[in-house]
Design an enzyme around this catalytic site. Structure first.
Site: not given
Length: 400
Positions: A98, A100, A135, A264, A283
């Protein structure tokens, strides 16, 4: 007005989660097969519950009614929304490959899907909100993950060492990483079988006898095949990622930061995760959830990356981990029995007790918190932590 409130998070029961770690951490009775994530924050899909004198109130509703609790800095930067989301994860089986989006990509994608009339809870929805989701994570156990593309020379070595992938090394020598990755992700089933089945057959016995090193991508291909029950006639292009991405092993206390666009996947272990308040995940395989290869190829960062490991927090002092963005900061607060720590919040802060027991005091209020219990501390609050039993807490807030 009270400065501190007990806070109850939300559990997520995704199929990749373990079954014991989070129930033990939270001291709750098991009622589900899988416990994957524990969320503390104000994301609309699973806001935490604040315990007030008048009963329970979602943190989302509380902040809408009391925006000053967020703090001046936070409101100037992020409006009247809590900008971060704190999680504890128990990764028993690999998560999807995935990445972001950036803030701009999220705003465009969210608007497009809204305009197309795709419901927010539609499984085929890619953008759940209009925010980016950088994140960071800190390992709570020996932790394995994929993180970004290896340098080209390492990818070439990895491919050349495996006869069925040698042709790919020749291909990569004359292609950009982006084009090479796109071709692999769009490969047909027969092609995936030619690449992967010889490796699977050659390494099956060694895998079953625990003879494959965990730094060996073949180990993770076999492990994922078994863990996700992937059949030989329905191979997943995501399995090829193990030969292209960095396989990273973090020890307890170490961490890593995932920037927008960096591919990642978490593979195994438990961790603390702190991110921008978003649930936008694009994804690229190894999941029963919606896979959006077209979006993935649009926004993936194909830079060659040397993973930058975040060092463990020093012992016996409150420590804020370095992060390159403004949306969040994670602090580690160890405390010994009968010791006191005083501090002041500038912005709305979530405190989560990871081990031991403490009292948290502010403005004539006093909470006793044990492992797994959390509190929301309003902005501009002077507070004191008193160690009842040795342990540590983490605090989610903004960089100062």
């Amino acid at each position: 007005m009270a400065g501190i409130y007990p806070l109850n998070g939300s559990l997520q029961y995704y199929a990749w989660g373990g079954n014991q770690y989070l129930p033990d951490f939270l001291h709750i009775t098991k009622t589900q097969a899988h416990y994957a994530e524990y969320w503390l924050g104000a994301h609309p899909s699973a806001p935490s519950q604040l315990i007030t004198a008048d009963g329970e109130l979602s943190l989302l509703d509380f902040l809408q009614q009391n925006p000053t609790a967020l703090g001046t800095q936070s409101r100037q930067l992020f409006g009247d929304n809590l900008p971060y989301l704190l999680k504890i994860l128990d990764v028993a089986n690999p998560l999807s490959i995935q990445l972001h989006p950036t803030k701009k990509q999220a705003e465009i994608g969210f608007a497009q899907e809204n305009a197309a009339g795709i419901a927010l809870n539609d499984p085929k929805r890619t953008y759940k909100d209009d925010n980016h989701k950088p994140e960071m994570m800190i390992a709570l156990s020996n932790f394995w993950l994929l993180h970004g593309f290896k340098c080209r020379a390492d990818i070439l070595d990895t491919l050349r060492q495996r006869p069925s992938l040698a042709e790919l090394a020749t291909k990569l020598a004359s292609q950009s990483l982006a084009d090479f990755y796109a071709d692999i992700m769009l490969a047909k089933q027969e092609q995936l079988a030619q690449w992967l089945l010889p490796i699977i057959d050659a390494q099956q016995k060694a895998y079953e006898q625990n003879q494959l090193a965990m730094q060996n991508p073949d180990y993770w291909v076999l492990y994922t095949l078994h863990a996700m029950k992937i059949s030989r006639d329905k191979l997943d292009a995501g399995l090829m990622s193990f030969y292209m991405f960095n396989i990273v092993n973090l020890q307890v206390g170490e961490g890593i930061f995932q920037a927008a666009g960096v591919p990642h996947a978490y593979l195994r272990g438990q961790n603390i995760e702190l991110m921008a308040c978003s649930d936008n995940v694009i994804r690229g395989g190894l999941t029963p959830k919606h896979v959006d290869i077209e979006q993935l190829l649009k926004i993936i960062d194909c830079s060659e990356i040397v993973p930058q490991i975040i060092a463990p927090a020093p012992q016996n002092q409150v420590y804020t981990y370095p992060t390159p963005i403004a949306d969040f900061a994670l602090s580690n607060m160890p405390y010994a029995k009968n010791t006191e720590i005083s501090d002041r919040t500038l912005n709305g802060t979530i405190l989560l007790v990871m081990a031991g027991e403490m009292t948290l005091e502010a403005r004539q209020q006093k909470l006793t918190l044990k492992q797994g219990q959390a509190a929301f501390i309003e902005a501009d609050t002077d507070y004191r932590v008193y160690g009842m039993q040795e342990g540590y807490a983490v605090l989610a807030g903004l960089p100062i």
